[in-house]
Scaffold this motif. Structure first.
Motif, PDB file in Angstrom:
ATOM      1  N   GLU A  84      10.189 -47.508 -59.436  1.00 34.68           N
ATOM      2  CA  GLU A  84       9.519 -46.433 -58.701  1.00 34.68           C
ATOM      3  C   GLU A  84      10.395 -45.203 -58.719  1.00 34.68           C
ATOM      4  OE1 GLU A  84      10.920 -47.559 -54.164  1.00 34.68           O
ATOM      5  OE2 GLU A  84       8.938 -48.172 -54.840  1.00 34.68           O
ATOM      6  N   LYS A  85       9.777 -44.068 -58.456  1.00 36.42           N
ATOM      7  CA  LYS A  85      10.514 -42.808 -58.452  1.00 36.42           C
ATOM      8  C   LYS A  85      11.397 -42.701 -57.211  1.00 36.42           C
ATOM      9  CE  LYS A  85       7.506 -39.912 -61.200  1.00 36.42           C
ATOM     10  NZ  LYS A  85       6.901 -38.576 -61.263  1.00 36.42           N
ATOM     11  N   ALA A  86      12.579 -42.138 -57.405  1.00 36.40           N
ATOM     12  CA  ALA A  86      13.485 -41.873 -56.293  1.00 36.40           C
ATOM     13  C   ALA A  86      13.125 -40.559 -55.600  1.00 36.40           C
ATOM     14  CB  ALA A  86      14.929 -41.824 -56.799  1.00 36.40           C
ATOM     15  N   PHE A  87      12.554 -39.621 -56.353  1.00 42.56           N
ATOM     16  CA  PHE A  87      12.205 -38.290 -55.834  1.00 42.56           C
ATOM     17  C   PHE A  87      10.746 -37.965 -56.190  1.00 42.56           C
ATOM     18  CE2 PHE A  87      16.741 -38.379 -56.951  1.00 42.56           C
ATOM     19  CZ  PHE A  87      17.303 -38.096 -55.722  1.00 42.56           C
ATOM     20  N   PRO A  88       9.782 -38.734 -55.685  1.00 39.58           N
ATOM     21  CA  PRO A  88       8.398 -38.609 -56.145  1.00 39.58           C
ATOM     22  C   PRO A  88       7.705 -37.281 -55.832  1.00 39.58           C
ATOM     23  CG  PRO A  88       8.507 -40.047 -54.240  1.00 39.58           C
ATOM     24  CD  PRO A  88       9.924 -39.752 -54.649  1.00 39.58           C
ATOM     25  N   SER A  89       8.149 -36.572 -54.831  1.00 41.29           N
ATOM     26  CA  SER A  89       7.448 -35.335 -54.454  1.00 41.29           C
ATOM     27  C   SER A  89       8.190 -34.066 -54.886  1.00 41.29           C
ATOM     28  CB  SER A  89       7.214 -35.309 -52.937  1.00 41.29           C
ATOM     29  OG  SER A  89       8.452 -35.332 -52.263  1.00 41.29           O
ATOM     30  N   TRP A  90       9.287 -34.212 -55.600  1.00 34.90           N
ATOM     31  CA  TRP A  90      10.063 -33.034 -56.000  1.00 34.90           C
ATOM     32  C   TRP A  90       9.957 -32.814 -57.502  1.00 34.90           C
ATOM     33  CZ3 TRP A  90      15.176 -34.419 -53.041  1.00 34.90           C
ATOM     34  CH2 TRP A  90      14.962 -34.262 -51.676  1.00 34.90           C
ATOM     35  N   HIS A  91       9.194 -31.797 -57.869  1.00 32.33           N
ATOM     36  CA  HIS A  91       9.094 -31.489 -59.300  1.00 32.33           C
ATOM     37  C   HIS A  91      10.417 -30.976 -59.823  1.00 32.33           C
ATOM     38  CE1 HIS A  91       5.022 -32.647 -59.792  1.00 32.33           C
ATOM     39  NE2 HIS A  91       4.704 -32.014 -58.685  1.00 32.33           N
ATOM     40  N   MET A  92      11.246 -30.458 -58.948  1.00 32.10           N
ATOM     41  CA  MET A  92      12.653 -30.239 -59.245  1.00 32.10           C
ATOM     42  C   MET A  92      13.321 -29.661 -58.004  1.00 32.10           C
ATOM     43  SD  MET A  92      14.935 -31.028 -61.323  1.00 32.10           S
ATOM     44  CE  MET A  92      13.756 -31.688 -62.470  1.00 32.10           C
ATOM     45  N   ALA A  93      14.041 -30.523 -57.321  1.00 27.48           N
ATOM     46  CA  ALA A  93      14.852 -30.070 -56.199  1.00 27.48           C
ATOM     47  C   ALA A  93      16.172 -29.594 -56.780  1.00 27.48           C
ATOM     48  CB  ALA A  93      15.089 -31.215 -55.221  1.00 27.48           C
ATOM     49  N   THR A  94      16.846 -28.736 -56.071  1.00 26.94           N
ATOM     50  CA  THR A  94      18.102 -28.204 -56.584  1.00 26.94           C
ATOM     51  C   THR A  94      19.106 -28.034 -55.463  1.00 26.94           C
ATOM     52  OG1 THR A  94      19.115 -26.426 -57.875  1.00 26.94           O
ATOM     53  CG2 THR A  94      17.383 -25.797 -56.352  1.00 26.94           C
ATOM     54  N   LYS A  95      20.359 -28.104 -55.853  1.00 26.64           N
ATOM     55  CA  LYS A  95      21.424 -27.877 -54.889  1.00 26.64           C
ATOM     56  C   LYS A  95      22.651 -27.400 -55.647  1.00 26.64           C
ATOM     57  CE  LYS A  95      23.467 -29.631 -50.778  1.00 26.64           C
ATOM     58  NZ  LYS A  95      23.222 -30.530 -49.693  1.00 26.64           N
ATOM     59  N   GLN A  96      23.240 -26.342 -55.127  1.00 29.50           N
ATOM     60  CA  GLN A  96      24.495 -25.857 -55.692  1.00 29.50           C
ATOM     61  C   GLN A  96      25.633 -26.583 -54.996  1.00 29.50           C
ATOM     62  OE1 GLN A  96      25.162 -21.633 -55.339  1.00 29.50           O
ATOM     63  NE2 GLN A  96      26.921 -21.700 -56.699  1.00 29.50           N
ATOM     64  N   VAL A  97      26.587 -27.029 -55.772  1.00 34.93           N
ATOM     65  CA  VAL A  97      27.737 -27.726 -55.209  1.00 34.93           C
ATOM     66  C   VAL A  97      29.013 -27.109 -55.748  1.00 34.93           C
ATOM     67  CG1 VAL A  97      26.542 -29.922 -54.892  1.00 34.93           C
ATOM     68  CG2 VAL A  97      27.741 -29.501 -57.013  1.00 34.93           C
ATOM     69  N   ALA A  98      30.040 -27.170 -54.930  1.00 34.03           N
ATOM     70  CA  ALA A  98      31.379 -26.795 -55.373  1.00 34.03           C
ATOM     71  C   ALA A  98      32.113 -28.100 -55.620  1.00 34.03           C
ATOM     72  CB  ALA A  98      32.092 -25.960 -54.314  1.00 34.03           C
ATOM     73  N   GLN A  99      32.594 -28.305 -56.816  1.00 35.02           N
ATOM     74  CA  GLN A  99      33.203 -29.575 -57.166  1.00 35.02           C
ATOM     75  C   GLN A  99      34.361 -29.958 -56.257  1.00 35.02           C
ATOM     76  OE1 GLN A  99      32.444 -28.539 -61.682  1.00 35.02           O
ATOM     77  NE2 GLN A  99      33.941 -30.119 -61.472  1.00 35.02           N
ATOM     78  N   GLN A 100      35.044 -28.992 -55.731  1.00 36.13           N
ATOM     79  CA  GLN A 100      36.196 -29.293 -54.888  1.00 36.13           C
ATOM     80  C   GLN A 100      35.801 -29.576 -53.443  1.00 36.13           C
ATOM     81  OE1 GLN A 100      35.772 -26.529 -56.692  1.00 36.13           O
ATOM     82  NE2 GLN A 100      37.241 -26.705 -58.330  1.00 36.13           N
ATOM     83  N   ASP A 101      34.621 -29.155 -53.047  1.00 40.32           N
ATOM     84  CA  ASP A 101      34.211 -29.267 -51.654  1.00 40.32           C
ATOM     85  C   ASP A 101      32.788 -29.805 -51.568  1.00 40.32           C
ATOM     86  OD1 ASP A 101      34.349 -29.037 -48.903  1.00 40.32           O
ATOM     87  OD2 ASP A 101      33.660 -26.962 -48.909  1.00 40.32           O
ATOM     88  N   ILE A 102      32.578 -31.021 -52.020  1.00 39.46           N
ATOM     89  CA  ILE A 102      31.254 -31.610 -52.062  1.00 39.46           C
ATOM     90  C   ILE A 102      30.853 -32.062 -50.666  1.00 39.46           C
ATOM     91  CG2 ILE A 102      29.865 -33.475 -53.017  1.00 39.46           C
ATOM     92  CD1 ILE A 102      31.871 -33.456 -55.368  1.00 39.46           C
ATOM     93  N   GLU A 103      29.648 -31.643 -50.261  1.00 34.66           N
ATOM     94  CA  GLU A 103      29.138 -32.010 -48.944  1.00 34.66           C
ATOM     95  C   GLU A 103      28.007 -33.021 -49.117  1.00 34.66           C
ATOM     96  OE1 GLU A 103      26.571 -29.925 -45.451  1.00 34.66           O
ATOM     97  OE2 GLU A 103      28.088 -28.715 -46.432  1.00 34.66           O
ATOM     98  N   PHE A 104      28.243 -34.247 -48.696  1.00 30.47           N
ATOM     99  CA  PHE A 104      27.236 -35.281 -48.781  1.00 30.47           C
ATOM    100  C   PHE A 104      26.547 -35.403 -47.429  1.00 30.47           C
ATOM    101  CE2 PHE A 104      29.979 -36.315 -52.256  1.00 30.47           C
ATOM    102  CZ  PHE A 104      29.194 -36.981 -53.175  1.00 30.47           C
ATOM    103  N   ARG A 105      25.270 -35.759 -47.445  1.00 23.51           N
ATOM    104  CA  ARG A 105      24.546 -35.964 -46.196  1.00 23.51           C
ATOM    105  C   ARG A 105      24.936 -37.271 -45.534  1.00 23.51           C
ATOM    106  NH1 ARG A 105      18.407 -33.830 -46.351  1.00 23.51           N
ATOM    107  NH2 ARG A 105      19.005 -31.692 -45.936  1.00 23.51           N
ATOM    108  N   THR A 106      25.427 -38.193 -46.306  1.00 22.07           N
ATOM    109  CA  THR A 106      25.915 -39.446 -45.767  1.00 22.07           C
ATOM    110  C   THR A 106      27.398 -39.534 -46.095  1.00 22.07           C
ATOM    111  OG1 THR A 106      25.382 -40.642 -47.793  1.00 22.07           O
ATOM    112  CG2 THR A 106      23.703 -40.608 -46.081  1.00 22.07           C
ATOM    113  N   GLY A 107      28.035 -40.519 -45.556  1.00 31.99           N
ATOM    114  CA  GLY A 107      29.464 -40.664 -45.797  1.00 31.99           C
ATOM    115  C   GLY A 107      29.775 -40.876 -47.263  1.00 31.99           C
ATOM    116  N   ILE A 108      30.855 -40.296 -47.693  1.00 31.81           N
ATOM    117  CA  ILE A 108      31.300 -40.485 -49.072  1.00 31.81           C
ATOM    118  C   ILE A 108      32.505 -41.409 -49.056  1.00 31.81           C
ATOM    119  CG2 ILE A 108      32.646 -38.353 -49.020  1.00 31.81           C
ATOM    120  CD1 ILE A 108      32.170 -38.165 -52.055  1.00 31.81           C
ATOM    121  N   THR A 109      32.447 -42.361 -49.920  1.00 28.26           N
ATOM    122  CA  THR A 109      33.557 -43.295 -50.036  1.00 28.26           C
ATOM    123  C   THR A 109      34.434 -42.883 -51.212  1.00 28.26           C
ATOM    124  OG1 THR A 109      32.386 -44.759 -51.563  1.00 28.26           O
ATOM    125  CG2 THR A 109      32.082 -45.164 -49.185  1.00 28.26           C
ATOM    126  N   ALA A 110      35.573 -43.494 -51.302  1.00 30.37           N
ATOM    127  CA  ALA A 110      36.446 -43.245 -52.452  1.00 30.37           C
ATOM    128  C   ALA A 110      35.733 -43.650 -53.742  1.00 30.37           C
ATOM    129  CB  ALA A 110      37.753 -44.011 -52.294  1.00 30.37           C
TER     130      ALA A 110
END
Length: 138
Positions: A84-110
């Motif tokens: 099944e689709k992981a993003f079924p309603s997004w024909h293209m969602a986008t997000k700009q990220v800074a590689q050094q300062d990634i902000e995750f909505r959930t906890g990020i593990t090592a």
């Protein structure tokens, strides 16, 4: 067959914020007719895109994407069937990220950070790992 495809590429310096807007406008215009959905992450020098849809459609789309002048060194990271689709309603969602300062909505593990670095370097091939990581951005 329903499939996913993930690629990483190097964003050219000439790819301005206005060019990113053109990419998104093109996705919103063209992807619905192909029933293609997904997400696009970008930084000042990288793109990571996750596409999902009919395997023939997304492979054809990827072939077009590889020819786009706004990036180079396009490398497929993951491709395969999905249930099944992981993003079924997004024909293209986008997000700009800074590689050094990634902000995750959930906890990020090592391990998440390690996988993200491997995706950026084109060395991570695990589709499930990549999809689960990309979901944390949205």
């Amino acid at each position: 067959m329903l499939s996913h495809l993930v690629y990483v590429s190097t964003r050219k310096a000439s790819c301005t914020p206005q060019e990113i807007e053109k990419i998104l406008a093109s996705c919103k215009k063209n992807n619905p007719s192909m029933n293609a959905t997904g997400v696009l992450l970008y930084s000042k020098d990288k793109f990571i895109q996750y596409l999902e849809g009919d395997s023939k459609e997304i492979v054809a789309l990827y072939d077009k994407i590889k020819q786009d002048h706004r990036h180079e060194k396009v490398m497929m990271v993951s491709y395969g069937p999905i249930k099944e689709k992981a993003f079924p309603s997004w024909h293209m969602a986008t997000k700009q990220v800074a590689q050094q300062d990634i902000e995750f909505r959930t906890g990020i593990t090592a391990e998440d950070k390690k996988i993200f670095d491997q995706v950026l370097n084109g060395t991570e091939q695990g589709g499930t790992k990549v999809v689960n990581l990309l979901k944390k951005f949205f």
